[in-house]
Motif scaffolding. Sequence first.
Motif, PDB file in Angstrom:
ATOM      1  N   UNK A  87      22.276-100.352 -20.890  1.00  0.00           N
ATOM      2  CA  UNK A  87      21.238 -99.815 -21.768  1.00  0.00           C
ATOM      3  C   UNK A  87      20.365 -98.792 -21.046  1.00  0.00           C
ATOM      4  N   UNK A  88      19.948 -99.116 -19.837  1.00  0.00           N
ATOM      5  CA  UNK A  88      19.051 -98.235 -19.080  1.00  0.00           C
ATOM      6  C   UNK A  88      19.713 -96.918 -18.704  1.00  0.00           C
ATOM      7  N   UNK A  89      21.034 -96.871 -18.731  1.00  0.00           N
ATOM      8  CA  UNK A  89      21.756 -95.648 -18.367  1.00  0.00           C
ATOM      9  C   UNK A  89      21.886 -94.676 -19.540  1.00  0.00           C
ATOM     10  N   UNK A  90      21.531 -95.141 -20.749  1.00  0.00           N
ATOM     11  CA  UNK A  90      21.655 -94.291 -21.932  1.00  0.00           C
ATOM     12  C   UNK A  90      20.408 -93.446 -22.109  1.00  0.00           C
ATOM     13  N   UNK A  91      20.569 -92.238 -22.636  1.00  0.00           N
ATOM     14  CA  UNK A  91      19.385 -91.439 -22.979  1.00  0.00           C
ATOM     15  C   UNK A  91      18.838 -91.915 -24.322  1.00  0.00           C
ATOM     16  N   UNK A  95      20.539 -94.351 -27.197  1.00  0.00           N
ATOM     17  CA  UNK A  95      19.949 -95.653 -27.511  1.00  0.00           C
ATOM     18  C   UNK A  95      19.667 -95.773 -29.007  1.00  0.00           C
ATOM     19  N   UNK A  96      19.146 -94.713 -29.582  1.00  0.00           N
ATOM     20  CA  UNK A  96      18.850 -94.721 -31.020  1.00  0.00           C
ATOM     21  C   UNK A  96      20.139 -94.816 -31.835  1.00  0.00           C
ATOM     22  N   UNK A  97      21.165 -94.097 -31.416  1.00  0.00           N
ATOM     23  CA  UNK A  97      22.432 -94.080 -32.151  1.00  0.00           C
ATOM     24  C   UNK A  97      23.119 -95.446 -32.117  1.00  0.00           C
ATOM     25  N   UNK A  98      23.161 -96.072 -30.941  1.00  0.00           N
ATOM     26  CA  UNK A  98      23.823 -97.375 -30.841  1.00  0.00           C
ATOM     27  C   UNK A  98      23.006 -98.444 -31.567  1.00  0.00           C
ATOM     28  N   UNK A  99      21.678 -98.334 -31.533  1.00  0.00           N
ATOM     29  CA  UNK A  99      20.830 -99.293 -32.239  1.00  0.00           C
ATOM     30  C   UNK A  99      21.049 -99.202 -33.746  1.00  0.00           C
ATOM     31  N   UNK A 100      21.142 -97.987 -34.267  1.00  0.00           N
ATOM     32  CA  UNK A 100      21.362 -97.784 -35.697  1.00  0.00           C
ATOM     33  C   UNK A 100      22.737 -98.294 -36.114  1.00  0.00           C
ATOM     34  N   UNK A 101      23.759 -97.963 -35.329  1.00  0.00           N
ATOM     35  CA  UNK A 101      25.120 -98.412 -35.648  1.00  0.00           C
ATOM     36  C   UNK A 101      25.215 -99.930 -35.597  1.00  0.00           C
ATOM     37  N   UNK A 192      30.008 -93.300 -26.613  1.00  0.00           N
ATOM     38  CA  UNK A 192      30.434 -92.641 -27.854  1.00  0.00           C
ATOM     39  C   UNK A 192      31.530 -93.458 -28.541  1.00  0.00           C
ATOM     40  N   UNK A 193      32.424 -94.025 -27.752  1.00  0.00           N
ATOM     41  CA  UNK A 193      33.510 -94.837 -28.308  1.00  0.00           C
ATOM     42  C   UNK A 193      32.970 -96.123 -28.914  1.00  0.00           C
ATOM     43  N   UNK A 195      29.903 -96.584 -30.219  1.00  0.00           N
ATOM     44  CA  UNK A 195      29.230 -96.221 -31.473  1.00  0.00           C
ATOM     45  C   UNK A 195      30.266 -95.979 -32.563  1.00  0.00           C
ATOM     46  N   UNK A 196      31.327 -95.268 -32.202  1.00  0.00           N
ATOM     47  CA  UNK A 196      32.404 -94.993 -33.161  1.00  0.00           C
ATOM     48  C   UNK A 196      33.070 -96.285 -33.635  1.00  0.00           C
ATOM     49  N   UNK A 197      33.270 -97.239 -32.730  1.00  0.00           N
ATOM     50  CA  UNK A 197      33.879 -98.509 -33.093  1.00  0.00           C
ATOM     51  C   UNK A 197      33.034 -99.264 -34.115  1.00  0.00           C
ATOM     52  N   UNK A 198      31.723 -99.317 -33.883  1.00  0.00           N
ATOM     53  CA  UNK A 198      30.827-100.012 -34.806  1.00  0.00           C
ATOM     54  C   UNK A 198      30.792 -99.324 -36.164  1.00  0.00           C
ATOM     55  N   UNK A 199      30.745 -97.997 -36.148  1.00  0.00           N
ATOM     56  CA  UNK A 199      30.733 -97.251 -37.410  1.00  0.00           C
ATOM     57  C   UNK A 199      32.027 -97.464 -38.187  1.00  0.00           C
ATOM     58  N   UNK A 200      33.147 -97.530 -37.475  1.00  0.00           N
ATOM     59  CA  UNK A 200      34.430 -97.759 -38.133  1.00  0.00           C
ATOM     60  C   UNK A 200      34.500 -99.172 -38.721  1.00  0.00           C
TER      61      UNK A 200
END
Length: 210
Positions: A87-91, A95-101, A192-193, A195-200
């Motif tokens: 988590x700390x390594x994400x900008x 962080x916002x994108x993964x939280x939303x997904x 990115x992968x 986030x894409x997995x959760x969205x899929x």
Amino acid sequence: MKLLNTTNRVFKLLVVAMLVMTAAGLQAESSKSDGTEVVITLQNGLIQAMQQGQKIGYSGRLKLLTPIIQQTHDLAAIIRSVLGAHWAKLNSDQQQAISQAFQENSIATYADRFSQYDGEQFKIVERTQLPRGRILVRSQLIRTDGNPVNFDYVMNKTSGGWRIINIVVDGVSDLALKRAEYNAVLQKNGIAALIDMLEQKTAYIEQSHQ
């Protein structure tokens, strides 16, 4: 006139005192909250979604459960815990994108799974204290076949009250499952992968109800 002014001042002071006492009473009542009412709120919502499941459809269950999940779960804390050191390594955008997904997939999963009712009822079993000020609310989903499903809720106290941060179903930790799955994707293919997995996954749930 002086008597009238004095009476008005006394009345205003009494009103202020009553408001302060009421606020203090509400705050004291809130502080006595043991977290079980949060679990009950969630479970009542799930039963309602199940009872109305076929009538209101997936979109209706999604609309019904969205505010309930948001009010009873600390989804932001859950995804931070799942990702751990990643988590700390994400900008901030990541962080916002993964939280939303994650939020969208979590709510969609609830709306997908709790869709049919066959007389099931939830029952609170006990509440126990955990380390770090957390609590465990143990409950069961009582089914008509007599075989209960154990739902144990790990809860953390936030500024808004108690919130669910993990659910253990028949001894299996949802948090542990997500950590294993998400971190495997992160280590192999990056954020990115994931986030894409959760969205899929969310899209697949939506398509299966069309």
